[in-house]
Motif scaffolding. Structure first.
Motif, mmCIF file in Angstrom:
data_model
loop_
_atom_site.group_PDB
_atom_site.id
_atom_site.type_symbol
_atom_site.label_atom_id
_atom_site.label_comp_id
_atom_site.label_asym_id
_atom_site.label_seq_id
_atom_site.Cartn_x
_atom_site.Cartn_y
_atom_site.Cartn_z
ATOM 1 N N ASN A 6 0.798 -1.224 0.000
ATOM 2 C CA ASN A 6 0.000 0.000 0.000
ATOM 3 C C ASN A 6 0.832 1.275 0.000
ATOM 4 N N ASN A 7 1.981 1.260 0.659
ATOM 5 C CA ASN A 7 2.777 2.481 0.768
ATOM 6 C C ASN A 7 3.917 2.566 -0.249
ATOM 7 N N VAL A 8 3.763 1.886 -1.356
ATOM 8 C CA VAL A 8 4.776 1.935 -2.403
ATOM 9 C C VAL A 8 4.827 3.338 -3.008
ATOM 10 N N THR A 9 6.034 3.766 -3.384
ATOM 11 C CA THR A 9 6.165 5.087 -4.002
ATOM 12 C C THR A 9 6.040 4.981 -5.519
ATOM 13 N N SER A 10 5.679 6.075 -6.124
ATOM 14 C CA SER A 10 5.560 6.090 -7.583
ATOM 15 C C SER A 10 6.918 5.845 -8.239
ATOM 16 N N GLU A 11 8.002 6.296 -7.581
ATOM 17 C CA GLU A 11 9.341 6.068 -8.127
ATOM 18 C C GLU A 11 9.665 4.578 -8.170
ATOM 19 N N GLU A 12 9.313 3.865 -7.102
ATOM 20 C CA GLU A 12 9.572 2.430 -7.060
ATOM 21 C C GLU A 12 8.802 1.699 -8.151
ATOM 22 N N VAL A 13 7.545 2.042 -8.321
ATOM 23 C CA VAL A 13 6.717 1.393 -9.348
ATOM 24 C C VAL A 13 7.272 1.685 -10.738
ATOM 25 N N ARG A 14 7.605 2.926 -10.986
ATOM 26 C CA ARG A 14 8.168 3.308 -12.287
ATOM 27 C C ARG A 14 9.471 2.555 -12.555
ATOM 28 N N GLU A 15 10.345 2.522 -11.559
ATOM 29 C CA GLU A 15 11.621 1.824 -11.724
ATOM 30 C C GLU A 15 11.408 0.329 -11.953
ATOM 31 N N PHE A 16 10.493 -0.263 -11.207
ATOM 32 C CA PHE A 16 10.241 -1.698 -11.348
ATOM 33 C C PHE A 16 9.817 -2.035 -12.771
ATOM 34 N N LYS A 40 27.381 -3.880 -14.045
ATOM 35 C CA LYS A 40 28.283 -3.617 -15.176
ATOM 36 C C LYS A 40 27.902 -2.363 -15.949
ATOM 37 N N ASN A 41 26.610 -2.074 -16.010
ATOM 38 C CA ASN A 41 26.148 -0.915 -16.769
ATOM 39 C C ASN A 41 25.867 0.298 -15.892
ATOM 40 N N ARG A 42 26.257 0.198 -14.618
ATOM 41 C CA ARG A 42 26.133 1.300 -13.656
ATOM 42 C C ARG A 42 24.727 1.897 -13.673
ATOM 43 N N LEU A 43 23.738 1.024 -13.508
ATOM 44 C CA LEU A 43 22.341 1.445 -13.562
ATOM 45 C C LEU A 43 21.760 1.776 -12.187
ATOM 46 N N GLY A 44 22.616 1.876 -11.187
ATOM 47 C CA GLY A 44 22.148 2.213 -9.852
ATOM 48 C C GLY A 44 21.444 3.551 -9.801
ATOM 49 N N ASP A 45 21.868 4.484 -10.643
ATOM 50 C CA ASP A 45 21.200 5.795 -10.670
ATOM 51 C C ASP A 45 19.807 5.693 -11.290
ATOM 52 N N LYS A 46 19.649 4.792 -12.235
ATOM 53 C CA LYS A 46 18.363 4.623 -12.919
ATOM 54 C C LYS A 46 17.358 3.871 -12.050
ATOM 55 N N TYR A 47 17.839 2.953 -11.225
ATOM 56 C CA TYR A 47 16.971 2.113 -10.392
ATOM 57 C C TYR A 47 17.312 2.279 -8.909
ATOM 58 N N GLY A 67 24.495 -4.113 -5.857
ATOM 59 C CA GLY A 67 23.725 -4.194 -7.095
ATOM 60 C C GLY A 67 22.543 -5.127 -7.021
ATOM 61 N N GLY A 68 22.161 -5.508 -5.811
ATOM 62 C CA GLY A 68 21.028 -6.407 -5.652
ATOM 63 C C GLY A 68 19.696 -5.685 -5.793
ATOM 64 N N ILE A 69 18.656 -6.463 -5.957
ATOM 65 C CA ILE A 69 17.289 -5.953 -6.052
ATOM 66 C C ILE A 69 16.632 -6.100 -4.690
ATOM 67 N N SER A 70 15.863 -5.104 -4.309
ATOM 68 C CA SER A 70 15.132 -5.155 -3.047
ATOM 69 C C SER A 70 14.381 -6.473 -2.935
ATOM 70 N N PRO A 71 14.437 -7.123 -1.769
ATOM 71 C CA PRO A 71 13.702 -8.382 -1.604
ATOM 72 C C PRO A 71 12.210 -8.219 -1.900
ATOM 73 N N GLU A 72 11.697 -7.036 -1.675
ATOM 74 C CA GLU A 72 10.280 -6.785 -1.956
ATOM 75 C C GLU A 72 9.958 -6.908 -3.446
ATOM 76 N N TYR A 73 10.910 -6.574 -4.288
ATOM 77 C CA TYR A 73 10.693 -6.590 -5.739
ATOM 78 C C TYR A 73 11.331 -7.792 -6.422
ATOM 79 N N TYR A 74 12.230 -8.455 -5.750
ATOM 80 C CA TYR A 74 12.970 -9.571 -6.352
ATOM 81 C C TYR A 74 12.031 -10.672 -6.848
ATOM 82 N N GLY A 75 11.138 -11.119 -6.013
ATOM 83 C CA GLY A 75 10.205 -12.176 -6.407
ATOM 84 C C GLY A 75 9.296 -11.748 -7.542
#
Length: 105
Positions: A6-16, A40-47, A67-75
């Motif tokens: 419920n408390n997801v941000t619009s940035e998180e949804v867009r990035e996902f 490798k592609n230094r996408l940390g700023d994008k995501y 460089g890992g993905i949040s456990p909330e989004y990984y699955g």
């Protein structure tokens, strides 16, 4: 059933969804390929809200995985991309997004 909390941000949804689309184009088969691609592609700023450092543990060993993905989004990501995951006994103890670390701001 909602895919996001419920408390997801619009940035998180867009990035996902942006990451899902970008990875679909690459044809990845395993989740670790996504992480390698981000690093490798230094996408940390994008995501920066869904990617970051994972603090992992297996038994008595612990380490930081960059460089890992949040456990909330990984699955969700694995599901959307039909990714295989190597079964392991590794557990996530903590996740710090790049945004939380004030990186790439």
């Amino acid at each position: 059933m909602a895919i996001f909390r419920n408390n997801v941000t619009s940035e998180e949804v867009r990035e996902f969804w942006s990451l899902v689309e970008e990875c679909k184009e690459k044809g990845f088969c395993e989740s670790r390929q996504v992480t390698t691609y981000i690093i490798k592609n230094r996408l940390g700023d994008k995501y920066k809200h869904i990617a970051g450092d994972l603090y992992l543990r297996r038994g008595f060993d612990s380490w930081k995985y960059q460089g890992g993905i949040s456990p909330e989004y990984y699955g969700k990501l694995c599901h959307e991309l039909n990714l295989n995951n190597k079964c392991s006994e590794v557990r996530v103890e903590k996740f710090e997004s790049y945004a939380m670390q004030n990186m790439f701001l």
